[in-house]
Design a protein around this motif. Structure first.
Motif, PDB file in Angstrom:
ATOM      1  N   MET A  77      -9.496  18.786 -40.300  1.00 40.17           N
ATOM      2  CA  MET A  77      -8.829  18.212 -39.129  1.00 40.17           C
ATOM      3  C   MET A  77      -7.399  17.800 -39.477  1.00 40.17           C
ATOM      4  O   MET A  77      -6.479  17.979 -38.675  1.00 40.17           O
ATOM      5  CB  MET A  77      -9.620  17.019 -38.596  1.00 40.17           C
ATOM      6  CG  MET A  77     -10.991  17.393 -38.056  1.00 40.17           C
ATOM      7  SD  MET A  77     -10.919  18.708 -36.813  1.00 40.17           S
ATOM      8  CE  MET A  77     -12.656  19.023 -36.553  1.00 40.17           C
ATOM      9  N   ALA A  78      -7.217  17.279 -40.681  1.00 42.64           N
ATOM     10  CA  ALA A  78      -5.863  16.930 -41.125  1.00 42.64           C
ATOM     11  C   ALA A  78      -5.029  18.198 -41.302  1.00 42.64           C
ATOM     12  O   ALA A  78      -3.835  18.212 -40.991  1.00 42.64           O
ATOM     13  CB  ALA A  78      -5.921  16.140 -42.424  1.00 42.64           C
ATOM     14  N   LEU A  79      -5.660  19.274 -41.776  1.00 50.26           N
ATOM     15  CA  LEU A  79      -4.933  20.534 -41.933  1.00 50.26           C
ATOM     16  C   LEU A  79      -4.496  21.075 -40.572  1.00 50.26           C
ATOM     17  O   LEU A  79      -3.362  21.536 -40.415  1.00 50.26           O
ATOM     18  CB  LEU A  79      -5.807  21.560 -42.658  1.00 50.26           C
ATOM     19  CG  LEU A  79      -5.144  22.903 -42.964  1.00 50.26           C
ATOM     20  CD1 LEU A  79      -3.976  22.725 -43.936  1.00 50.26           C
ATOM     21  CD2 LEU A  79      -6.153  23.898 -43.511  1.00 50.26           C
ATOM     22  N   PHE A  80      -5.388  21.014 -39.577  1.00 53.65           N
ATOM     23  CA  PHE A  80      -5.016  21.437 -38.232  1.00 53.65           C
ATOM     24  C   PHE A  80      -3.802  20.644 -37.739  1.00 53.65           C
ATOM     25  O   PHE A  80      -2.852  21.207 -37.192  1.00 53.65           O
ATOM     26  CB  PHE A  80      -6.175  21.228 -37.251  1.00 53.65           C
ATOM     27  CG  PHE A  80      -7.301  22.223 -37.367  1.00 53.65           C
ATOM     28  CD1 PHE A  80      -7.112  23.465 -37.940  1.00 53.65           C
ATOM     29  CD2 PHE A  80      -8.560  21.912 -36.892  1.00 53.65           C
ATOM     30  CE1 PHE A  80      -8.147  24.384 -38.037  1.00 53.65           C
ATOM     31  CE2 PHE A  80      -9.599  22.811 -36.976  1.00 53.65           C
ATOM     32  CZ  PHE A  80      -9.408  24.053 -37.548  1.00 53.65           C
ATOM     33  N   ALA A  81      -3.864  19.340 -37.928  1.00 55.18           N
ATOM     34  CA  ALA A  81      -2.789  18.469 -37.445  1.00 55.18           C
ATOM     35  C   ALA A  81      -1.453  18.798 -38.113  1.00 55.18           C
ATOM     36  O   ALA A  81      -0.394  18.705 -37.485  1.00 55.18           O
ATOM     37  CB  ALA A  81      -3.149  17.010 -37.684  1.00 55.18           C
ATOM     38  N   ARG A  82      -1.531  19.202 -39.381  1.00 57.40           N
ATOM     39  CA  ARG A  82      -0.306  19.477 -40.133  1.00 57.40           C
ATOM     40  C   ARG A  82       0.244  20.879 -39.887  1.00 57.40           C
ATOM     41  O   ARG A  82       1.424  21.131 -40.170  1.00 57.40           O
ATOM     42  CB  ARG A  82      -0.589  19.308 -41.634  1.00 57.40           C
ATOM     43  CG  ARG A  82      -0.969  17.893 -42.074  1.00 57.40           C
ATOM     44  CD  ARG A  82       0.242  17.017 -42.293  1.00 57.40           C
ATOM     45  NE  ARG A  82       1.086  17.504 -43.353  1.00 57.40           N
ATOM     46  CZ  ARG A  82       0.891  17.270 -44.656  1.00 57.40           C
ATOM     47  NH1 ARG A  82      -0.146  16.536 -45.053  1.00 57.40           N
ATOM     48  NH2 ARG A  82       1.732  17.733 -45.557  1.00 57.40           N
ATOM     49  N   THR A  83      -0.582  21.782 -39.386  1.00 54.14           N
ATOM     50  CA  THR A  83      -0.147  23.187 -39.305  1.00 54.14           C
ATOM     51  C   THR A  83      -0.228  23.775 -37.896  1.00 54.14           C
ATOM     52  O   THR A  83      -0.192  24.996 -37.725  1.00 54.14           O
ATOM     53  CB  THR A  83      -0.983  24.055 -40.276  1.00 54.14           C
ATOM     54  OG1 THR A  83      -2.372  23.954 -39.921  1.00 54.14           O
ATOM     55  CG2 THR A  83      -0.787  23.629 -41.715  1.00 54.14           C
ATOM     56  N   GLY A  84      -0.358  22.915 -36.887  1.00 50.27           N
ATOM     57  CA  GLY A  84      -0.322  23.399 -35.517  1.00 50.27           C
ATOM     58  C   GLY A  84      -1.650  23.863 -34.959  1.00 50.27           C
ATOM     59  O   GLY A  84      -1.688  24.494 -33.897  1.00 50.27           O
ATOM     60  N   GLY A  85      -2.732  23.542 -35.640  1.00 50.56           N
ATOM     61  CA  GLY A  85      -4.045  23.919 -35.141  1.00 50.56           C
ATOM     62  C   GLY A  85      -4.588  22.899 -34.150  1.00 50.56           C
ATOM     63  O   GLY A  85      -4.071  21.786 -34.040  1.00 50.56           O
ATOM     64  N   THR A  86      -5.634  23.279 -33.434  1.00 50.68           N
ATOM     65  CA  THR A  86      -6.275  22.403 -32.458  1.00 50.68           C
ATOM     66  C   THR A  86      -7.745  22.249 -32.829  1.00 50.68           C
ATOM     67  O   THR A  86      -8.439  23.255 -33.004  1.00 50.68           O
ATOM     68  CB  THR A  86      -6.175  22.989 -31.044  1.00 50.68           C
ATOM     69  OG1 THR A  86      -4.801  23.220 -30.730  1.00 50.68           O
ATOM     70  CG2 THR A  86      -6.779  22.043 -30.018  1.00 50.68           C
ATOM     71  N   PRO A  87      -8.253  21.022 -32.957  1.00 52.03           N
ATOM     72  CA  PRO A  87      -9.680  20.835 -33.236  1.00 52.03           C
ATOM     73  C   PRO A  87     -10.526  21.525 -32.169  1.00 52.03           C
ATOM     74  O   PRO A  87     -10.139  21.571 -30.992  1.00 52.03           O
ATOM     75  CB  PRO A  87      -9.849  19.309 -33.186  1.00 52.03           C
ATOM     76  CG  PRO A  87      -8.494  18.764 -33.495  1.00 52.03           C
ATOM     77  CD  PRO A  87      -7.532  19.745 -32.875  1.00 52.03           C
ATOM     78  N   PRO A  88     -11.690  22.072 -32.554  1.00 49.71           N
ATOM     79  CA  PRO A  88     -12.520  22.816 -31.591  1.00 49.71           C
ATOM     80  C   PRO A  88     -12.790  22.073 -30.288  1.00 49.71           C
ATOM     81  O   PRO A  88     -12.719  22.670 -29.205  1.00 49.71           O
ATOM     82  CB  PRO A  88     -13.804  23.066 -32.371  1.00 49.71           C
ATOM     83  CG  PRO A  88     -13.360  23.130 -33.798  1.00 49.71           C
ATOM     84  CD  PRO A  88     -12.258  22.119 -33.902  1.00 49.71           C
TER      85      PRO A  88
END
Length: 199
Positions: free
Chosen positions: A41-52
């Motif tokens: 979740m932290a990786l998503f936040a840092r790289t433009g991803g969206t949690p499912p």
């Protein structure tokens, strides 16, 4: 000897669906692997991803269909909505980090065992007894779950920073020592071909 940095989350269904495909590829090519569990979740936040859970319904529905299709195609049992998901991935991640440092067991089997516990066996991988059982099943000392928690937390955080710095943004994510990046269990064939010098 080629080397692969393997960034992954112990909560990722697609990492579970990869099975031990990475280990099979590495064995064919004599490649070493460094396992780098991280906070997805932290990786998503840092790289433009969206949690499912925050994705558009059409994306959520497609993801669910894709997971079930892959499960059947690969012959891996799967609970689409596991009882204990999401859960705290830190205990299982710290145990994997400790096992990698300690040695003496099968790290690929440990990682897959943790993922299977979540996605196929309806067990809570945040629970101490579950983590210890996975360690024991992979040939490691179950007591590793109780030791090195500070070092595990530090490495877990470092893995996230390295993932961002090296261009990883999802799980599973494979990066070769030459800087080639492969995202997803469906890119293992490409990783294999790359290590063969074909692509």
């Amino acid at each position: 000897m080629p080397h692969i940095d393997y960034y992954f989350s112990t909560l990722s269904p697609f990492t579970y669906l990869a099975g031990q495909g990475l280990e099979e590829v590495a064995e064919r090519h004599g490649a070493s692997i460094t396992y780098k569990p991280l906070d997805i979740m932290a990786l998503f936040a840092r790289t433009g991803g969206t949690p499912p859970a925050e994705r558009h319904p059409s994306r959520q529905e497609y993801r669910a269909q894709e997971i079930l299709r892959l499960s059947k195609k690969l012959g891996r049992p799967m609970a689409l909505k596991p009882t204990f998901w999401p859960t705290n991935p830190a205990p299982s991640s710290y145990a994997i980090i400790a096992a990698q440092t300690a040695g003496g067991g099968d790290l690929g089997k440990l990682v897959h065992g943790v993922l299977a516990a979540c996605w196929a066996e309806e067990r809570d991988i945040a629970y101490d007894a579950v983590v210890k059982a996975c360690l024991a099943d992979a040939g490691f000392d179950p007591g590793l779950a109780d030791r090195g928690l500070l070092a595990g937390a530090e490495t877990y955080a470092t893995n996230l920073e390295e993932a961002v710095a090296h261009g990883a943004f999802g799980s599973p994510f494979y990066i070769t020592d030459g800087g080639q990046r492969f995202w997803g269990q469906d890119r293992l064939e490409d990783l294999d071909l790359h290590l063969s010098g074909k692509i």
